[in-house]
Enzyme design. Sequence first.
Site, PDB file in Angstrom:
ATOM      1  N   ASN A  64      42.982  38.809  33.313  1.00  0.00           N
ATOM      2  CA  ASN A  64      42.240  39.582  32.266  1.00  0.00           C
ATOM      3  C   ASN A  64      43.026  40.476  31.705  1.00  0.00           C
ATOM      4  O   ASN A  64      43.857  41.408  32.450  1.00  0.00           O
ATOM      5  CB  ASN A  64      41.014  40.182  32.456  1.00  0.00           C
ATOM      6  CG  ASN A  64      39.944  39.160  32.766  1.00  0.00           C
ATOM      7  OD1 ASN A  64      40.119  37.953  32.384  1.00  0.00           O
ATOM      8  ND2 ASN A  64      38.951  39.401  33.352  1.00  0.00           N
ATOM      9  N   GLY A  65      43.210  40.669  30.344  1.00  0.00           N
ATOM     10  CA  GLY A  65      44.046  41.643  29.689  1.00  0.00           C
ATOM     11  C   GLY A  65      45.109  41.207  28.862  1.00  0.00           C
ATOM     12  O   GLY A  65      45.058  39.735  28.344  1.00  0.00           O
ATOM     13  N   TRP A  77      38.956  33.699  27.516  1.00  0.00           N
ATOM     14  CA  TRP A  77      38.487  34.020  26.203  1.00  0.00           C
ATOM     15  C   TRP A  77      39.831  34.053  25.618  1.00  0.00           C
ATOM     16  O   TRP A  77      40.639  34.980  25.813  1.00  0.00           O
ATOM     17  CB  TRP A  77      37.543  35.222  25.982  1.00  0.00           C
ATOM     18  CG  TRP A  77      36.934  35.400  24.765  1.00  0.00           C
ATOM     19  CD1 TRP A  77      36.208  34.683  24.058  1.00  0.00           C
ATOM     20  CD2 TRP A  77      36.972  36.566  23.870  1.00  0.00           C
ATOM     21  NE1 TRP A  77      35.519  35.209  22.899  1.00  0.00           N
ATOM     22  CE2 TRP A  77      36.120  36.525  22.776  1.00  0.00           C
ATOM     23  CE3 TRP A  77      37.769  38.018  24.148  1.00  0.00           C
ATOM     24  CZ2 TRP A  77      36.077  37.551  21.706  1.00  0.00           C
ATOM     25  CZ3 TRP A  77      37.672  38.870  23.012  1.00  0.00           C
ATOM     26  CH2 TRP A  77      36.831  38.767  21.944  1.00  0.00           C
ATOM     27  N   LYS A 132      23.189  44.090  14.778  1.00  0.00           N
ATOM     28  CA  LYS A 132      22.450  43.087  15.739  1.00  0.00           C
ATOM     29  C   LYS A 132      22.246  41.970  14.861  1.00  0.00           C
ATOM     30  O   LYS A 132      22.396  40.833  15.465  1.00  0.00           O
ATOM     31  CB  LYS A 132      21.355  43.820  16.134  1.00  0.00           C
ATOM     32  CG  LYS A 132      20.865  43.218  17.329  1.00  0.00           C
ATOM     33  CD  LYS A 132      21.119  44.169  18.431  1.00  0.00           C
ATOM     34  CE  LYS A 132      22.692  44.701  18.500  1.00  0.00           C
ATOM     35  NZ  LYS A 132      22.898  45.653  19.397  1.00  0.00           N
ATOM     36  N   ARG A 182      29.309  36.780  29.170  1.00  0.00           N
ATOM     37  CA  ARG A 182      30.358  37.376  28.629  1.00  0.00           C
ATOM     38  C   ARG A 182      31.223  36.656  27.529  1.00  0.00           C
ATOM     39  O   ARG A 182      31.875  37.282  26.798  1.00  0.00           O
ATOM     40  CB  ARG A 182      31.391  38.029  29.669  1.00  0.00           C
ATOM     41  CG  ARG A 182      30.457  38.865  30.707  1.00  0.00           C
ATOM     42  CD  ARG A 182      31.637  39.176  31.879  1.00  0.00           C
ATOM     43  NE  ARG A 182      32.742  39.953  31.400  1.00  0.00           N
ATOM     44  CZ  ARG A 182      32.514  41.216  31.743  1.00  0.00           C
ATOM     45  NH1 ARG A 182      31.760  41.704  32.451  1.00  0.00           N
ATOM     46  NH2 ARG A 182      33.464  41.909  31.332  1.00  0.00           N
ATOM     47  N   HIS A 233      25.797  53.061  -6.800  1.00  0.00           N
ATOM     48  CA  HIS A 233      27.370  53.180  -7.184  1.00  0.00           C
ATOM     49  C   HIS A 233      28.135  51.979  -6.732  1.00  0.00           C
ATOM     50  O   HIS A 233      29.245  52.050  -6.714  1.00  0.00           O
ATOM     51  CB  HIS A 233      27.806  54.390  -6.203  1.00  0.00           C
ATOM     52  CG  HIS A 233      26.948  55.590  -6.511  1.00  0.00           C
ATOM     53  ND1 HIS A 233      27.216  56.266  -7.827  1.00  0.00           N
ATOM     54  CD2 HIS A 233      26.295  56.480  -5.592  1.00  0.00           C
ATOM     55  CE1 HIS A 233      26.498  57.593  -7.583  1.00  0.00           C
ATOM     56  NE2 HIS A 233      26.083  57.630  -6.414  1.00  0.00           N
ATOM     57  N   GLU A 261      23.130  49.774  12.751  1.00  0.00           N
ATOM     58  CA  GLU A 261      22.537  49.170  13.930  1.00  0.00           C
ATOM     59  C   GLU A 261      22.106  47.851  13.635  1.00  0.00           C
ATOM     60  O   GLU A 261      22.374  46.732  14.298  1.00  0.00           O
ATOM     61  CB  GLU A 261      22.063  50.158  15.031  1.00  0.00           C
ATOM     62  CG  GLU A 261      21.469  49.496  16.173  1.00  0.00           C
ATOM     63  CD  GLU A 261      22.591  48.435  16.955  1.00  0.00           C
ATOM     64  OE1 GLU A 261      23.832  48.592  16.830  1.00  0.00           O
ATOM     65  OE2 GLU A 261      22.070  47.613  17.713  1.00  0.00           O
ATOM     66  N   GLU A 286      25.569  39.742  14.331  1.00  0.00           N
ATOM     67  CA  GLU A 286      26.241  39.215  15.664  1.00  0.00           C
ATOM     68  C   GLU A 286      25.701  38.191  16.199  1.00  0.00           C
ATOM     69  O   GLU A 286      26.211  37.016  16.679  1.00  0.00           O
ATOM     70  CB  GLU A 286      26.536  40.406  16.599  1.00  0.00           C
ATOM     71  CG  GLU A 286      25.601  40.827  17.504  1.00  0.00           C
ATOM     72  CD  GLU A 286      25.851  41.943  18.431  1.00  0.00           C
ATOM     73  OE1 GLU A 286      26.935  41.874  19.071  1.00  0.00           O
ATOM     74  OE2 GLU A 286      25.242  43.129  18.439  1.00  0.00           O
ATOM     75  N   LYS A 321      30.832  40.172  26.182  1.00  0.00           N
ATOM     76  CA  LYS A 321      30.265  41.402  26.398  1.00  0.00           C
ATOM     77  C   LYS A 321      30.912  42.616  26.533  1.00  0.00           C
ATOM     78  O   LYS A 321      30.460  43.685  26.267  1.00  0.00           O
ATOM     79  CB  LYS A 321      29.394  41.043  27.983  1.00  0.00           C
ATOM     80  CG  LYS A 321      28.376  42.256  28.150  1.00  0.00           C
ATOM     81  CD  LYS A 321      27.200  42.450  27.468  1.00  0.00           C
ATOM     82  CE  LYS A 321      26.469  43.602  27.909  1.00  0.00           C
ATOM     83  NZ  LYS A 321      25.550  43.972  26.746  1.00  0.00           N
ATOM     84  N   CYS A 352      38.633  37.215  30.399  1.00  0.00           N
ATOM     85  CA  CYS A 352      37.361  37.152  30.512  1.00  0.00           C
ATOM     86  C   CYS A 352      36.843  37.516  31.780  1.00  0.00           C
ATOM     87  O   CYS A 352      36.523  38.753  31.997  1.00  0.00           O
ATOM     88  CB  CYS A 352      36.455  35.979  29.747  1.00  0.00           C
ATOM     89  SG  CYS A 352      35.091  36.884  29.239  1.00  0.00           S
TER      90      CYS A 352
END
Length: 607
Positions: A97-98, A71, A485, A27, A504, A481, A488, A602, A2
């Site tokens: 990070n990663g 995170w 929003k 974030r 359908h 969208e 989330e 983020k 993070c």
Amino acid sequence: MCGIVGYVGSQQAAPLILEGLTRLEHRGYDSVGVAVLGAGGLRVAKQAGRVRDLELPKRFAGRVGIGHTRWATHGPANDTNAHPHVSADGAVAVVHNGIIDNAAALRAELVDAGVELTSDTDTETLAHLVARSEADSLEGKVREALAQVDGTYGVAVMHADFLDRIVVARNGSPLIIGVGEKEMHVASDLAALVRYTTTVAHLDDGEMATLTASGFTTYAVAGGQLGEKSKAVTTLDIDPDSYEAGEHSSYMHKEILEQPAATERVLRGRLDERFATAHLGGLNMDARETRAIRRVKILGCGSAYYVGQMGASMIEELARIPADAEAASEFRYRNPVIEPDTLYVAVSQSGETIDTLLAVQEIKRKGGRVIGLVNVVGSAVARECGSGIYLHAGPEVAVASTKALTNMYVGFALLALHLGRVRDLSISDGRRLIEGLNRLPSQIEEILKHEDALREVAGRLADAESLFFVGRVRGYPVAREGAQKFKEISYRHAEAYQTSELKHGPLALISPDVPTVAIVPDDELTDRNVGALHEIAARGGPLVVVTHPTVDLGELAATRVDVPANEVELDPILLTISLQILAYHAALKLGHDIDKPRNLAKSVTVE
Ligand code: F6R
């Protein structure tokens, strides 16, 4: 992964690092930690929970330090899995990070060699690998460790035998070096630096740097060798206050309200009234090259992908070039055909989303031409593309993207206008669009004035466990969208559908407990849209219709939300803004942490 923050200089490192980590809180993270290097050797404090709850032991002194907000990716969020990770001999501390793809193999090798692993993480392996390297310098040790790693990293390393320095390296996860007065900073995000310095150098993939109080040295890690490399330092024109929420209760609210000013900025200097076109100097394409484009392919993730769909439809309508958008996260994995006469467009707020970055690299590797629509100046996607359109939305801190998306939309409108005008778009249509674009900031202002009415509608939607968002053609990405929003930040199940597809299948789910938010602009599809909504009303489904004042809904039982109309091509963004406000107020009513929605970060710098 993070947030990473590091400091080396004449001040105590820990308070500065904690302050920097606080600025990265938006974030998303689940644990926090700091390590300092001083007369007392290497000291570490870390725990699951918030930055403000981290208790530093007494005499936690040192003028060199690194810190991290985690995170969880490998192993749960607990005290031992929090970074920094320390080698078995206690000499090396690492924040990362990663994701290290071969972590399982490295862990097994270390265990075979007698190392006792204390955490579940991939990062811990790095600390042991650095400690076990026999190189003489810290740079050599870090290089040897990283040579054994497959995967992505932004990494910062300290060593008790090298008291004056931090060594950092990047492969796929951002790191920015901040140059101070006899002190150096490093962070994974500008937000952690701007209070101290706006003079920065962006580390590129495959680069390593040493930071000491007197400066930094960059190396290219190529072929297992360290070659010193010069690095451009730039001073950014950023107001540190733009990273503060000020009197606003959340960044998301602040950023929603900033949209009129943000759209003015992205338009500034780019509208050419005389030739009824857009000036996009950053594209680096002459008229002949622009005319040769036969197709446009837009790549982005999440909301950026949905705005990409809106952009594709504008480009197709206005420039009559076949255009579509695809999730960058999927693109690379289907071995795409890269065509020489296709213009690829990568769209990203952060410019650090790894899926988008990897898509760009795949296109370039196959010889394609790719431009970026990016908000963060100097970010990885922007640099990798080399040309494109900066979005000038200003820093976006809230996890849920708003003003950056609006500026992406305007960026696509400018691109569509530019492409259209070197082709068949008439001067009168060009003027019509320019006038429409110039009206956007005041129309957004107008929507924002009706926040109270939207709050009331949102309050009712918040009570539903499950909702539909529906729209057709231009309105469909708006619905996607809107649902994104809403879900989330409210954690409600919100599903987007084409209005035409409801019959359908999904109609089976319509009931008085499942509201539908319908996008009904005043366009060639209005009557068909309203017809389909009657089918929802007939089944007792509550309806909120986001529409234009000129649309007659007849007998339809619905709550209407009126949005000012612009040119049909530009309407989607105004409709989208009202959906942002609905999502915001629904989440507020539900008592959620608006800026830090659960499980989200983020910028997503892992695949
Ligand atoms: C939604 C949201 C995400 C981002 C996505 C791409 O509100 O913020 O879906 O749009 O993660 O991020 P960028 O634009 O930074 O590439």
